[in-house]
Design an enzyme around this catalytic site. Structure first.
Site, PDB file in Angstrom:
ATOM      1  N   ASN A   1      32.266 -41.546 -16.599  1.00 46.30           N
ATOM      2  CA  ASN A   1      32.320 -40.211 -17.193  1.00 46.30           C
ATOM      3  C   ASN A   1      32.482 -39.187 -16.074  1.00 46.30           C
ATOM      4  O   ASN A   1      32.486 -39.534 -14.886  1.00 46.30           O
ATOM      5  CB  ASN A   1      31.054 -39.939 -18.015  1.00 46.30           C
ATOM      6  CG  ASN A   1      31.200 -38.686 -18.880  1.00 46.30           C
ATOM      7  OD1 ASN A   1      32.166 -38.579 -19.651  1.00 46.30           O
ATOM      8  ND2 ASN A   1      30.291 -37.753 -18.766  1.00 46.30           N
ATOM      9  N   LYS A   2      32.618 -37.934 -16.461  1.00 51.03           N
ATOM     10  CA  LYS A   2      32.814 -36.864 -15.492  1.00 51.03           C
ATOM     11  C   LYS A   2      31.814 -36.973 -14.346  1.00 51.03           C
ATOM     12  O   LYS A   2      30.632 -37.205 -14.556  1.00 51.03           O
ATOM     13  CB  LYS A   2      32.670 -35.512 -16.182  1.00 51.03           C
ATOM     14  CG  LYS A   2      32.847 -34.301 -15.265  1.00 51.03           C
ATOM     15  CD  LYS A   2      34.190 -34.296 -14.551  1.00 51.03           C
ATOM     16  CE  LYS A   2      35.364 -34.261 -15.512  1.00 51.03           C
ATOM     17  NZ  LYS A   2      36.668 -34.291 -14.802  1.00 51.03           N
TER      18      LYS A   2
ATOM     19  N   GLN B   1      34.030 -27.311 -16.374  1.00 54.20           N
ATOM     20  CA  GLN B   1      34.303 -27.549 -17.793  1.00 54.20           C
ATOM     21  C   GLN B   1      33.108 -27.195 -18.676  1.00 54.20           C
ATOM     22  O   GLN B   1      33.274 -26.849 -19.834  1.00 54.20           O
ATOM     23  CB  GLN B   1      34.702 -29.012 -18.019  1.00 54.20           C
ATOM     24  CG  GLN B   1      36.055 -29.385 -17.443  1.00 54.20           C
ATOM     25  CD  GLN B   1      35.924 -30.057 -16.092  1.00 54.20           C
ATOM     26  OE1 GLN B   1      35.014 -29.761 -15.334  1.00 54.20           O
ATOM     27  NE2 GLN B   1      36.842 -30.963 -15.773  1.00 54.20           N
TER      28      GLN B   1
ATOM     29  N   ARG C   1      46.641 -40.230 -16.209  1.00 58.52           N
ATOM     30  CA  ARG C   1      45.236 -40.199 -15.793  1.00 58.52           C
ATOM     31  C   ARG C   1      44.677 -41.612 -15.965  1.00 58.52           C
ATOM     32  O   ARG C   1      44.413 -42.042 -17.095  1.00 58.52           O
ATOM     33  CB  ARG C   1      44.417 -39.182 -16.591  1.00 58.52           C
ATOM     34  CG  ARG C   1      44.892 -37.741 -16.413  1.00 58.52           C
ATOM     35  CD  ARG C   1      43.809 -36.746 -16.786  1.00 58.52           C
ATOM     36  NE  ARG C   1      42.719 -36.762 -15.814  1.00 58.52           N
ATOM     37  CZ  ARG C   1      41.535 -36.178 -16.034  1.00 58.52           C
ATOM     38  NH1 ARG C   1      41.305 -35.559 -17.175  1.00 58.52           N
ATOM     39  NH2 ARG C   1      40.600 -36.224 -15.108  1.00 58.52           N
TER      40      ARG C   1
ATOM     41  N   ARG D   1      42.752 -32.392 -22.227  1.00 62.45           N
ATOM     42  CA  ARG D   1      41.843 -33.299 -21.527  1.00 62.45           C
ATOM     43  C   ARG D   1      40.807 -33.820 -22.508  1.00 62.45           C
ATOM     44  O   ARG D   1      40.796 -33.426 -23.671  1.00 62.45           O
ATOM     45  CB  ARG D   1      41.142 -32.573 -20.368  1.00 62.45           C
ATOM     46  CG  ARG D   1      40.666 -31.175 -20.750  1.00 62.45           C
ATOM     47  CD  ARG D   1      39.538 -30.671 -19.916  1.00 62.45           C
ATOM     48  NE  ARG D   1      38.320 -31.445 -20.108  1.00 62.45           N
ATOM     49  CZ  ARG D   1      37.520 -31.323 -21.160  1.00 62.45           C
ATOM     50  NH1 ARG D   1      37.800 -30.461 -22.136  1.00 62.45           N
ATOM     51  NH2 ARG D   1      36.436 -32.061 -21.264  1.00 62.45           N
ATOM     52  N   GLY D   2      39.960 -34.715 -22.019  1.00 58.67           N
ATOM     53  CA  GLY D   2      38.942 -35.319 -22.866  1.00 58.67           C
ATOM     54  C   GLY D   2      39.465 -36.627 -23.438  1.00 58.67           C
ATOM     55  O   GLY D   2      40.561 -36.676 -24.013  1.00 58.67           O
TER      56      GLY D   2
ATOM     57  N   ASP E   1      34.713 -41.597 -20.542  1.00 60.86           N
ATOM     58  CA  ASP E   1      36.160 -41.788 -20.417  1.00 60.86           C
ATOM     59  C   ASP E   1      36.541 -43.258 -20.441  1.00 60.86           C
ATOM     60  O   ASP E   1      37.684 -43.590 -20.715  1.00 60.86           O
ATOM     61  CB  ASP E   1      36.656 -41.131 -19.135  1.00 60.86           C
ATOM     62  CG  ASP E   1      36.686 -39.620 -19.245  1.00 60.86           C
ATOM     63  OD1 ASP E   1      37.756 -39.072 -19.554  1.00 60.86           O
ATOM     64  OD2 ASP E   1      35.629 -38.988 -19.065  1.00 60.86           O
TER      65      ASP E   1
END
Length: 380
Positions: free
Chosen positions: A263-264, A212, A98, A64-65, A253
């Site tokens: 972003n998250k 996370q 994703r 991820r990331g 992201d």
């Protein structure tokens, strides 16, 4: 097919397992991933022998990331080519694994274009596979180099904004070496401050629902002996109110053409808190995260994750009773709202830090100028 192999997590040195690597054992090339869903309790590697295994790993957040997803996507195309799978089919599946993370589609496209060009020029599938792998390796190197340059630009910006030093930085989600070919994005800036003796405290949001921050950022901070403290996401407001935060550092992201930042989930509330408390809110991301084809934040496709990630808690070695494989924390049948990301408008972002420099104030014009500068650098 993804196989697993475990190693001890006792070694706390910063030079631990890489998040991703390409290997060529006698039985054929494979992509090896550090399974991030198992951290910090154990370090387990997934060995992907085909593109579908990598797609599953991406969807499960084993890898991820944003930057690392781009690298993984490129290697996935190479894996398909080398192993004799349908490259176009594999590329489509990887790119769609994703949707919010623009780096994933970018990495897939780079390796796919290299494969197509070589195949058209030589007609040799083996040479085309070599070209795809070379492109994936090039992207991997570029990401590591970008990470180092972002760290330098970000630390210089922190020192400019906070000349007194002793930085107390709040971060969200995970942005270290687990998301990068190098030492990360936002975390790399905090790490540079730590090495320079200018990091007083790294405040780590736990980052619900998948933790996370607690599982991954705290894991990386501990390995580097950084001064860090973990907090629940909803404690951030009291931390700001107490005057304990000097700056917020997050990754991204996707960055839209107008400077909106996806972003998250949980990043947008931090931006609002930071603005109210007059604290710099800084986004650190490579140029591959900037998507000029996405005009604004409203155009960002936000991934919706399964509800069980909210209604259940995953706990290794505990009895499994929930439908998603975890321990229920809500009544059976509870509906959950679970977006993976939120979008922060540009007016709440103090600066965007990339390997090509800093945009501040954050405007569409500033982002366009940065992209033009990046293209000139690539051409020259």
């Amino acid at each position: 097919m993804a196989d697993q192999c475990a190693r001890s997590g006792e070694d706390k040195r910063p030079t631990g397992m890489p998040a991703l690597r390409w290997e060529e054992p006698p039985e054929g090339p494979v992509l090896v991933l550090l399974d991030q869903t198992r951290l910090p309790s154990e370090e387990v590697e997934l060995v992907c022998t085909d593109p579908s295994a990598l797609v599953d790993a991406i969807r499960a957040l084993a890898v991820r990331g944003a930057p690392l997803l781009g690298v993984a996507g490129a290697y996935g195309v190479a894996l398909a080519a080398v192993r004799g799978f349908d490259v176009e089919e594999a590329a489509a599946a990887l790119a769609g694994a994703r949707p919010t993370a623009v780096n994933l589609a970018y990495g897939v496209r780079r390796a796919q274009d290299a494969h197509r060009e070589a195949l058209a020029g030589t007609g040799d599938a083996r040479q085309a596979a070599v070209a795809a792998l070379a492109e994936a390796r090039a992207l991997h190197r570029e990401d590591a180099e970008a990470s180092a340059r972002m760290a330098g630009h970000g630390l210089a910006l922190l020192d400019e904004l906070l000349p007194a030093g002793g930085h107390r930085v709040l971060t969200h989600c995970n942005t270290g070496s687990l998301v990068s070919g190098g030492e990360g994005t936002a975390f790399a800036v905090a790490l540079a401050a730590h090495r320079a003796g200018r990091l007083r405290r790294l405040w780590v949001d736990e980052t619900r629902p998948l933790l996370q921050g607690a599982r991954l950022t705290a894991y990386e901070a501990a390995r580097h002996d950084m001064p860090y403290t973990l907090l629940t996401d909803n404690a951030a407001g009291s931390l700001f109110a107490a005057g304990e935060v000097d700056a917020v550092l997050i990754g991204a992201d996707r960055i839209a053409a107008d400077g909106s930042v996806a972003n998250k989930v949980g990043s947008y509330p931090l931006a609002v808190l930071a603005r109210y408390h007059h604290v710099p809110f800084i986004v650190v991301a490579p140029m591959t995260t900037v998507d000029e084809a996405t005009p604004d934040g409203a155009s960002v496709e936000v991934e919706q994750r399964p509800g069980h990630e909210v209604t259940e808690v995953a706990a290794p070695q505990a009895p499994v009773t929930g439908g998603g494989g975890g321990i229920p924390v809500a009544p059976l049948g509870t509906q959950a709202y679970n977006p993976a990301f939120d979008v922060t408008p540009p007016e709440l972002v103090t600066a965007i830090v990339t390997e090509e420099g800093v945009v501040s104030p954050v405007t569409g014009e500033g982002v366009a100028e940065l992209c033009a500068r990046s293209r000139r650098a690539a051409a020259g």
